[in-house]
Design a protein around this motif. Structure first.
Motif, PDB file in Angstrom:
ATOM      1  N   GLU A  83      25.414  82.434 -17.944  1.00  0.00           N
ATOM      2  CA  GLU A  83      24.987  81.032 -18.109  1.00  0.00           C
ATOM      3  C   GLU A  83      23.824  80.965 -19.083  1.00  0.00           C
ATOM      4  OE1 GLU A  83      24.005  78.840 -14.546  1.00  0.00           O
ATOM      5  OE2 GLU A  83      23.114  77.198 -15.686  1.00  0.00           O
ATOM      6  N   ARG A  96      34.471  69.057 -10.037  1.00  0.00           N
ATOM      7  CA  ARG A  96      34.624  70.053  -8.967  1.00  0.00           C
ATOM      8  C   ARG A  96      35.367  69.457  -7.772  1.00  0.00           C
ATOM      9  NH1 ARG A  96      28.177  70.056  -7.683  1.00  0.00           N
ATOM     10  NH2 ARG A  96      28.132  67.939  -6.884  1.00  0.00           N
ATOM     11  N   ASP A 104      34.495  62.628 -12.065  1.00  0.00           N
ATOM     12  CA  ASP A 104      34.417  61.732 -10.896  1.00  0.00           C
ATOM     13  C   ASP A 104      33.353  60.657 -11.074  1.00  0.00           C
ATOM     14  OD1 ASP A 104      31.928  63.130  -8.989  1.00  0.00           O
ATOM     15  OD2 ASP A 104      32.833  64.329 -10.554  1.00  0.00           O
ATOM     16  N   GLY A 106      21.770  70.307 -16.984  1.00  0.00           N
ATOM     17  CA  GLY A 106      22.243  69.303 -16.046  1.00  0.00           C
ATOM     18  C   GLY A 106      23.701  68.912 -16.207  1.00  0.00           C
ATOM     19  N   THR A 107      24.402  69.494 -17.185  1.00  0.00           N
ATOM     20  CA  THR A 107      25.802  69.113 -17.392  1.00  0.00           C
ATOM     21  C   THR A 107      26.741  69.772 -16.383  1.00  0.00           C
ATOM     22  OG1 THR A 107      25.987  70.833 -19.099  1.00  0.00           O
ATOM     23  CG2 THR A 107      25.575  68.587 -19.849  1.00  0.00           C
ATOM     24  N   GLY A 108      26.219  70.764 -15.643  1.00  0.00           N
ATOM     25  CA  GLY A 108      27.030  71.348 -14.576  1.00  0.00           C
ATOM     26  C   GLY A 108      27.456  72.790 -14.833  1.00  0.00           C
ATOM     27  N   LYS A 109      26.683  73.537 -15.623  1.00  0.00           N
ATOM     28  CA  LYS A 109      27.043  74.930 -15.938  1.00  0.00           C
ATOM     29  C   LYS A 109      27.030  75.809 -14.682  1.00  0.00           C
ATOM     30  CE  LYS A 109      23.686  75.148 -18.880  1.00  0.00           C
ATOM     31  NZ  LYS A 109      23.300  73.735 -18.740  1.00  0.00           N
ATOM     32  N   SER A 110      25.933  75.723 -13.902  1.00  0.00           N
ATOM     33  CA  SER A 110      25.849  76.556 -12.691  1.00  0.00           C
ATOM     34  C   SER A 110      26.963  76.180 -11.719  1.00  0.00           C
ATOM     35  CB  SER A 110      24.489  76.379 -11.993  1.00  0.00           C
ATOM     36  OG  SER A 110      23.435  76.783 -12.827  1.00  0.00           O
ATOM     37  N   SER A 111      27.214  74.879 -11.592  1.00  0.00           N
ATOM     38  CA  SER A 111      28.262  74.422 -10.680  1.00  0.00           C
ATOM     39  C   SER A 111      29.633  74.907 -11.146  1.00  0.00           C
ATOM     40  CB  SER A 111      28.269  72.895 -10.585  1.00  0.00           C
ATOM     41  OG  SER A 111      26.984  72.420 -10.261  1.00  0.00           O
ATOM     42  N   LYS A 121      32.259  66.414 -14.665  1.00  0.00           N
ATOM     43  CA  LYS A 121      31.871  65.338 -13.725  1.00  0.00           C
ATOM     44  C   LYS A 121      32.693  64.075 -13.961  1.00  0.00           C
ATOM     45  CE  LYS A 121      27.041  66.892 -14.017  1.00  0.00           C
ATOM     46  NZ  LYS A 121      25.637  66.443 -14.009  1.00  0.00           N
TER      47      LYS A 121
HETATM   48  N1  LIG Z   1      29.455  64.225  -9.387  1.00  0.00           N
HETATM   49  C1  LIG Z   1      29.447  65.488  -9.827  1.00  0.00           C
HETATM   50  N2  LIG Z   1      28.276  66.142  -9.925  1.00  0.00           N
HETATM   51  C2  LIG Z   1      28.299  67.415 -10.376  1.00  0.00           C
HETATM   52  C3  LIG Z   1      29.497  68.081 -10.744  1.00  0.00           C
HETATM   53  N3  LIG Z   1      29.166  69.328 -11.174  1.00  0.00           N
HETATM   54  C4  LIG Z   1      27.830  69.438 -11.064  1.00  0.00           C
HETATM   55  N4  LIG Z   1      27.288  68.282 -10.573  1.00  0.00           N
HETATM   56  C5  LIG Z   1      25.862  67.995 -10.296  1.00  0.00           C
HETATM   57  O1  LIG Z   1      25.161  67.954 -11.519  1.00  0.00           O
HETATM   58  C6  LIG Z   1      23.825  68.433 -11.349  1.00  0.00           C
HETATM   59  C7  LIG Z   1      23.550  69.550 -12.353  1.00  0.00           C
HETATM   60  O2  LIG Z   1      24.427  70.629 -12.092  1.00  0.00           O
HETATM   61  P1  LIG Z   1      24.090  72.126 -12.501  1.00  0.00           P
HETATM   62  O3  LIG Z   1      25.299  72.926 -12.227  1.00  0.00           O
HETATM   63  O4  LIG Z   1      22.814  72.562 -11.887  1.00  0.00           O
HETATM   64  O5  LIG Z   1      23.862  71.939 -14.083  1.00  0.00           O
HETATM   65  P2  LIG Z   1      23.312  72.985 -15.174  1.00  0.00           P
HETATM   66  O6  LIG Z   1      21.875  72.615 -15.424  1.00  0.00           O
HETATM   67  O7  LIG Z   1      24.143  72.728 -16.380  1.00  0.00           O
HETATM   68  O8  LIG Z   1      23.489  74.363 -14.623  1.00  0.00           O
HETATM   69  C8  LIG Z   1      23.731  68.900  -9.908  1.00  0.00           C
HETATM   70  O9  LIG Z   1      23.123  67.882  -9.152  1.00  0.00           O
HETATM   71  C9  LIG Z   1      25.177  69.104  -9.505  1.00  0.00           C
HETATM   72  O10 LIG Z   1      25.388  68.939  -8.111  1.00  0.00           O
HETATM   73  C10 LIG Z   1      30.734  67.348 -10.632  1.00  0.00           C
HETATM   74  O11 LIG Z   1      31.849  67.824 -10.930  1.00  0.00           O
HETATM   75  N5  LIG Z   1      30.641  66.058 -10.164  1.00  0.00           N
END
Ligand SMILES: Nc1nc2c(ncn2[C@@H]2O[C@H](COP(=O)(O)OP(=O)(O)O)[C@@H](O)[C@H]2O)c(=O)[nH]1
Ligand SMILES: [Mg+2]
Length: 243
Positions: A106, A186, A156, A19-24, A154
């Protein structure tokens, strides 16, 4: 046959808790670089190909260039202790789309201390987010301490979760003896450009042969409470020999 004069792709790992944003972040890197570099992506999920499907639907790369490895339990094992399935997936992708410049991998993201083996990746990014709390960077661990790049993601959201980004970055820098830390969102263009520049610099070093892959070190020994053991859990030590 691959041309031996062409160096193989830069294999870049992206680790960090769920949930930390790896995929994003991977989607962001693809969006920023897909016009100038030939990219591929491998995802690791425990039971699904959800991350791969998310990235395909983001439309940042041809869907065929994004492949999922399903690791079963313990996804950190597949990036650290027995990297065979991941290596095969990377090599297949490199062969099918030769030549590739960068393959992003990832991690399954199950654990704060999971790291990639240098046998699998040339460099690795560890991702934290501000929502995990300002003090998490101070707590350390091999990925936070010694990944090639630590991303505080994140930014923001920082005002909403009461985190001071500058302080979190300073704590992280202190925990890393000055290794690179990047505050990212992002939605913050300058930070996305800084991430793009970092990837290009590592790629340049990889091609010149000046980039040296680092091993952040293994994760901490830990228990899986549901695994059968007379003491109520199975010690899962991931022992490694280190020089
Ligand atoms: N506000 C905000 N949310 C983000 C950002 N990057 C990712 N997210 C959100 O964080 C959540 C988890 O992101 P995801 O990429 O799936 O995390 P992963 O589990 O590490 O792959 C999702 O709801 C994304 O939309 C960011 O830069 N800002
Ligand atoms: Mg993901």
């Amino acid at each position: 046959m691959p041309d031996p004069s062409t160096p193989r792709s830069l294999r870049l790992g992206v680790a960090g808790p769920v949930g930390t944003g790896k995929s994003s972040l991977i989607a962001t890197v693809c969006r920023a670089l897909a016009d100038e570099l030939r990219l591929g992506v491998i995802t690791n999920d425990i039971y699904t190909d959800e991350d791969a499907r998310f990235l395909r639907s983001a439309g940042v790369l041809e869907p065929e260039r994004i492949r999922a490895v399903e690791t079963g339990a313990c996804p950190h094992t597949a990036i650290r202790d027995d990297v065979t399935v991941n290596l095969l997936a990377v090599e297949e992708l490199e062969r099918d789309f030769a030549p590739l410049d960068v393959v992003l991998i990832e991690s399954g993201g199950d654990n704060l201390t999971a790291t990639f083996s240098p046998a699998l990746v040339d460099a690795q990014i560890f991702v934290l987010d501000v929502a995990g709390g300002g003090d998490v960077a101070r707590k350390g661990g091999p990925g936070i301490g010694r990944a090639d790049l630590l991303v505080v993601n994140k930014t923001d959201l920082a005002p909403y979760v009461g985190v001071d980004v500058d302080e979190m970055v300073a704590d992280a820098s202190a925990a890393r003896d000055g290794r690179a830390v990047l505050a990212l969102s992002r939605t913050d263009e300058p930070s996305v450009r800084a991430l793009r520049t970092w990837v290009l610099e590592v790629l340049e070093g990889h091609r010149r042969g000046t980039h040296v892959p680092q091993d952040p070190g293994p994760m901490a020994p830990h228990f899986h409470a549901d695994e059968s053991h007379p003491d109520g859990g199975y010690v899962h030590a991931h022992a490694h020999e280190h020089e």
